[in-house]
Design a protein around this motif. Structure first.
Motif, PDB file in Angstrom:
ATOM      1  N   ASP A  16       0.754  -1.147   0.082  1.00  0.00           N
ATOM      2  CA  ASP A  16      -0.065  -0.104  -0.119  1.00  0.00           C
ATOM      3  C   ASP A  16       0.775   1.308  -0.099  1.00  0.00           C
ATOM      4  O   ASP A  16       1.575   1.376   0.877  1.00  0.00           O
ATOM      5  CB  ASP A  16      -0.855   0.089   1.267  1.00  0.00           C
ATOM      6  N   ASP A  19       0.498   3.656   3.094  1.00  0.00           N
ATOM      7  CA  ASP A  19       1.024   3.277   4.400  1.00  0.00           C
ATOM      8  C   ASP A  19       2.370   2.939   4.358  1.00  0.00           C
ATOM      9  O   ASP A  19       3.109   2.989   5.325  1.00  0.00           O
ATOM     10  CB  ASP A  19       0.143   2.198   4.842  1.00  0.00           C
ATOM     11  N   ARG A 122      -7.789  -4.066   5.043  1.00  0.00           N
ATOM     12  CA  ARG A 122      -6.460  -3.664   4.855  1.00  0.00           C
ATOM     13  C   ARG A 122      -5.279  -4.748   4.284  1.00  0.00           C
ATOM     14  O   ARG A 122      -4.518  -4.584   3.754  1.00  0.00           O
ATOM     15  CB  ARG A 122      -5.694  -2.842   5.907  1.00  0.00           C
ATOM     16  N   SER A 123      -5.636  -5.786   4.674  1.00  0.00           N
ATOM     17  CA  SER A 123      -4.691  -7.097   4.427  1.00  0.00           C
ATOM     18  C   SER A 123      -5.522  -8.309   4.162  1.00  0.00           C
ATOM     19  O   SER A 123      -6.698  -8.396   4.345  1.00  0.00           O
ATOM     20  CB  SER A 123      -3.850  -7.102   5.637  1.00  0.00           C
TER      21      SER A 123
END
Length: 143
Positions: A16, A19, A122-123
């Motif tokens: 990402d 991030d 997110r993952s």
């Protein structure tokens, strides 16, 4: 590094980028250390010409014939980063993971009979954990 591969990168090239921004490092060892210290990093790619360090997660796929890249795992000794657990190792071995597979119907983030169906995560591990929380969830797709 003994465990690195010359002329190999992993796609997608970066995790990402918000991030985990692309970093410029002094050498390949510094790039590997950055990967080991970054949660979710499964591979690093060091572009020699610019000193750029690219970090990839577990869903990245090896891409050979990438001139100027040197890639490898977060650690030559451990073969895993300090934030990775058994689930990531299983995914890396492709024991419970199918590349380029999408299950339908797509129902993430919807309301079904008064019950909220999981949505974006997110993952890949968060996605898997969400699926495990629902008895009706047999498969999950992460993109």
């Amino acid at each position: 590094l003994a465990c690195s591969k010359h002329g190999v990168a992993y796609e997608p090239l970066d995790m990402d980028p918000i991030d985990v921004p692309i970093g410029t490092v002094s050498n390949i060892a510094e790039c590997q250390t950055l990967c080991e210290q970054t949660e979710g990093c499964a591979h690093f790619g060091y572009f020699e010409a610019g000193g750029q360090c690219h970090l990839q997660n577990i869903i990245a796929v090896e891409s050979p014939s990438r001139i100027g890249f040197i890639s490898g795992p977060p650690s030559c000794v451990k073969q895993t980063g300090d934030q990775l657990d058994t689930a990531l190792s299983s995914l890396a071995e492709r024991t419970c993971f199918s590349e380029n597979t999408l299950y339908t119907p797509l129902e993430g983030g919807l309301e079904f009979g008064g019950v909220r169906i999981p949505g974006a995560t997110r993952s890949v591990l968060d996605c898997q954990l969400q699926c495990q929380q629902y008895g009706w969830c047999e498969y999950f797709s992460f993109n």
